[in-house]
Design an enzyme around this catalytic site. Structure first.
Site, PDB file in Angstrom:
ATOM      1  N   SER A 151       0.804  -1.222   0.000  1.00 52.21           N
ATOM      2  CA  SER A 151       0.000   0.000   0.000  1.00 52.21           C
ATOM      3  C   SER A 151       0.836   1.271   0.000  1.00 52.21           C
ATOM      4  O   SER A 151       0.385   2.317  -0.487  1.00 52.21           O
ATOM      5  CB  SER A 151      -0.935  -0.003   1.212  1.00 52.21           C
ATOM      6  OG  SER A 151      -0.205  -0.175   2.418  1.00 52.21           O
TER       7      SER A 151
ATOM      8  N   HIS B 296      -1.222   5.805   6.743  1.00 55.25           N
ATOM      9  CA  HIS B 296      -0.571   5.806   5.433  1.00 55.25           C
ATOM     10  C   HIS B 296      -0.296   7.262   5.040  1.00 55.25           C
ATOM     11  O   HIS B 296      -0.964   8.172   5.541  1.00 55.25           O
ATOM     12  CB  HIS B 296      -1.458   5.154   4.368  1.00 55.25           C
ATOM     13  CG  HIS B 296      -1.520   3.668   4.463  1.00 55.25           C
ATOM     14  ND1 HIS B 296      -2.330   3.018   5.362  1.00 55.25           N
ATOM     15  CD2 HIS B 296      -0.869   2.693   3.779  1.00 55.25           C
ATOM     16  CE1 HIS B 296      -2.186   1.714   5.228  1.00 55.25           C
ATOM     17  NE2 HIS B 296      -1.301   1.486   4.274  1.00 55.25           N
TER      18      HIS B 296
END
Length: 266
Positions: free
Chosen positions: A44, A247
């Protein structure tokens, strides 16, 4: 008539000089014109989770991730975006290296965080007790030092086998947190500190195995410094992002990851 030998000598010197210049210039021109066939692999942190918007692949790929940004800025001859959110090393080997070939000239990858239980550790620390967080972090660090190296070695070897002519660049993960005051509902400074320490352990392992594979390691911790969760200008999303939690946001990929990649590609 007496000037002809001198003229012939001068002509010979000019021809020799032009030949020398050509010998120097041609390799430089050829190097400048060398094609770039770039393939981005990984999890990711390469697919661009946190940046959005995403494609329909199911991998949460964003054009705001560092890989497509680098490809666009460098006008590459071809670009394949195989990175997929949630990927572990086995996924790279089984599903992603098929994007490579002998014509691939550059490969980037972030991998290993999910193998080490990134999501579970973050969940344990964000919603669990201090002792539960500590146990989760210690377990992840033990895995990173004992088991992950072998997985990384196999992954890098698989990449080398499929793309023997490519430069392999392994990008690391940033420290996620600033450790100062962050509000009453935030994780404690202690939890954030040990999570950052775990990130350092992971970076050391990944850097070591990348070096052993002859790859280039791009450390993202310096570029993200001062921009973790709890910073005035965070480049990492907090828990409110749900799938995107912890993230990089679009600024993190643009101003954190991309400069780290640029620093090693020149």
């Amino acid at each position: 008539m007496p000037h002809r030998p001198l003229a012939r000598a001068l002509a010979a010197l000019v021809t020799l000089f032009i030949g020398i210049l050509g010998a120097v210039a041609v390799p430089a021109a050829a190097q400048a014109a060398a094609p770039v066939h770039y393939v981005a692999l990984g999890d990711s942190y390469s697919s661009g989770v946190g940046a959005g918007p995403y494609d329909w692949s199911g991998c949460l790929r964003s054009q705001k991730s560092y890989a497509p940004l680098w490809a666009a800025a460098n006008d590459v001859d071809s670009f394949r975006f195989a990175a997929c959110g949630g990927a572990v090393t086995a996924d790279v080997i089984n599903d992603q290296v098929s994007s490579l070939s002998s014509s691939t000239t550059m490969v980037t990858i972030t991998i290993g965080g999910n193998d080490a239980g990134f999501a579970d550790v973050i969940t344990s620390c964000r919603f669990g007790s201090t002792s539960k967080c500590t146990d989760a972090v210690n377990e992840s660090k033990a895995f990173a030092t004992a088991t992950l190296p072998g997985r990384l070695d196999r992954t890098y070897a698989a990449i080398r086998e499929r793309a023997p002519n490519a430069r392999l660049i392994v990008l690391g993960y940033p420290r996620l947190f600033e450790t100062g005051w962050c509000g009453l509902l935030a994780m404690s400074s202690y939890k954030r500190t040990i999570l950052n320490q775990a990130a350092d352990v992971l970076a050391t392992v990944i850097s070591d195995r990348a070096a052993a594979a002859g790859a280039t390691f791009a450390d993202t911790r310096p570029t993200f410094a001062g921009h973790g969760v709890c910073a005035d200008d965070p480049w990492i999303r907090d828990v409110s992002g749900v799938i995107e939690a912890y993230h990089p946001n679009s600024a993190g990929y643009r101003d954190g990851y991309l400069p780290a990649l640029n620093a090693v590609t020149g």
